[in-house]
Design a protein around this motif. Structure first.
Motif, PDB file in Angstrom:
ATOM      1  N   TYR A  74      -8.190 -14.801  64.341  1.00 53.55           N
ATOM      2  CA  TYR A  74      -9.490 -14.238  64.710  1.00 53.55           C
ATOM      3  C   TYR A  74     -10.695 -14.990  64.156  1.00 53.55           C
ATOM      4  N   ALA A  83      -9.015 -18.362  67.776  1.00 49.81           N
ATOM      5  CA  ALA A  83     -10.377 -18.162  68.281  1.00 49.81           C
ATOM      6  C   ALA A  83     -11.236 -19.404  68.049  1.00 49.81           C
ATOM      7  N   HIS A 118     -11.578  -9.583  73.406  1.00 49.13           N
ATOM      8  CA  HIS A 118     -10.141  -9.583  73.141  1.00 49.13           C
ATOM      9  C   HIS A 118      -9.804  -9.701  71.662  1.00 49.13           C
ATOM     10  N   LEU A 119     -10.799  -9.948  70.808  1.00 51.57           N
ATOM     11  CA  LEU A 119     -10.521 -10.061  69.383  1.00 51.57           C
ATOM     12  C   LEU A 119     -10.158  -8.717  68.782  1.00 51.57           C
ATOM     13  N   ARG A 120      -9.214  -8.735  67.842  1.00 51.14           N
ATOM     14  CA  ARG A 120      -8.789  -7.568  67.067  1.00 51.14           C
ATOM     15  C   ARG A 120      -8.395  -6.380  67.941  1.00 51.14           C
ATOM     16  N   PRO A 121      -7.440  -6.569  68.848  1.00 49.18           N
ATOM     17  CA  PRO A 121      -6.977  -5.435  69.654  1.00 49.18           C
ATOM     18  C   PRO A 121      -6.052  -4.537  68.833  1.00 49.18           C
ATOM     19  N   PRO A 124      -1.767  -6.852  68.464  1.00 49.10           N
ATOM     20  CA  PRO A 124      -2.016  -8.306  68.485  1.00 49.10           C
ATOM     21  C   PRO A 124      -1.269  -9.025  69.603  1.00 49.10           C
ATOM     22  N   ASP A 126      -1.081  -8.253  72.633  1.00 49.36           N
ATOM     23  CA  ASP A 126      -1.947  -8.338  73.818  1.00 49.36           C
ATOM     24  C   ASP A 126      -2.898  -9.531  73.721  1.00 49.36           C
ATOM     25  N   TYR A 127      -3.406  -9.774  72.535  1.00 56.09           N
ATOM     26  CA  TYR A 127      -4.293 -10.927  72.313  1.00 56.09           C
ATOM     27  C   TYR A 127      -3.539 -12.231  72.521  1.00 56.09           C
ATOM     28  N   TRP A 130      -2.917 -12.871  76.206  1.00 57.63           N
ATOM     29  CA  TRP A 130      -4.127 -13.336  76.890  1.00 57.63           C
ATOM     30  C   TRP A 130      -4.394 -14.811  76.578  1.00 57.63           C
TER      31      TRP A 130
END
Length: 309
Positions: A74, A83, A118-121, A124, A126-127, A130
């Motif tokens: 992140y 990121a 999408h950060l810090r869902p 993780p 899911d991130y 993506w």
């Protein structure tokens, strides 16, 4: 091509691949921590930070998955995190805007715009999913819309060097974790290699064959040998050999480590896997430095002189 443009293209390939591979590596290891209640989280997280060349906190500070995600997933200001890699890829695309396709610029720019959402869902995974999808879109656009000229060669060169390096790191984490780490089937799935591996060996799977597939397979694009061969081909396309007695430094580093893997018994490589993968990482770093010195000479300065009258 201007050296600053070539350098931006090279780093677009590296940063997008770094985001993709870091997402795959983190996804595997966080899943293991969730599934194994007996896993030593502090030791596993410290080993992961060490493999990724990131400093770990002092011994009296516990390191958990949240700290690893903050550092490797992140952090938007570190180019070694997911990121940060996506942000850096977009910045390099902006600098090379005049030579990349509109589709590639729009893809990287939209990824940058979507990143904060999408950060810090809550999950993780899911991130990571993506990130892998966006990296796949970028790779497809590069292969579909860029002429096979120097523009394509610099991007694929960066991607190939980064892929070899990150696959070596993935195998290192498996070797260091021992029986408590992810199995070879899990690693194959994380690289999208499981089905290709089963087709190659007709379902007769074994740990040795799985390791050999990710190390040496000449047809699977995420194996170390395939990535090194691709990097060598890009270097050859950028500067064909004029003197048959001379090989440039980047190709020498890549060729030495590739032949060291290809022409030794696989069991010898597996017996010293962390050491062998460290050599791959050092060769990739040396090749990257050689490419930088040959094509991106940033240390040069312009000296202005008056006219001779």
């Amino acid at each position: 091509m201007l050296s600053r443009i070539a350098e931006s293209l090279f780093w677009i390939g590296r940063y997008v691949e770094r985001a993709d591979d870091t997402a795959r590596l983190l996804d595997v290891h966080l899943q293991i921590l969730l599934e194994d209640p007996w896993a030593e989280e502090d030791l596993a997280c410290r080993s992961l930070l060490s493999v990724m060349d990131r400093p770990a906190p002092s011994d009296d500070t516990a390191v958990g998955r949240r700290a690893v995600l903050d550092v490797l997933a992140y952090d938007r200001f570190s180019p070694s995190s997911i990121a940060g890699s996506l942000v850096a890829a977009r910045e390099n695309a902006r600098r090379a805007r005049e030579v990349i396709s509109t589709e590639l610029w729009e893809c990287l720019n939209s990824t940058w715009n979507q990143l904060p959402a999408h950060l810090r869902p809550a999950r993780p995974h899911d991130y990571f999913t993506w990130v892998r999808e966006r990296a796949a879109v970028v790779g497809g656009i590069i292969d579909a819309t860029i002429s096979r000229d120097d523009t394509w060669a610099f991007m694929v060169l960066g991607r190939s060097i980064e892929r070899a390096d990150m696959t070596a790191r993935l195998l290192t984490t498996r070797a260091l974790a021992g029986s408590g780490g992810p199995g070879w089937t899990t690693l194959l799935r994380s690289c999208g290699a499981h089905e290709a591996f089963l087709r190659t060996y007709k379902g007769t799977a074994s740990d040795e064959r799985a390791a050999g597939f990710l190390l040496l397979d000449r047809l699977f694009p995420r194996s170390i040998v395939f990535a090194l061969n691709q990097a060598d081909a890009c270097l050859s396309a950028l500067e064909p050999v004029a003197d048959r007695a001379i090989v440039d430094d980047a190709r020498r580093h890549i060729g030495l480590v590739r032949t060291n893997l290809e022409y030794r018994p696989l069991i010898d490589v597996l017996d010293a896997l962390p050491t062998e993968m460290e050599q791959v990482q050092r060769a990739c770093a040396a090749a990257s430095d050689a490419v930088r010195g040959r094509y991106f000479p940033s240390a040069l300065t312009t000296t202005w002189v008056g006219e001779n009258l």
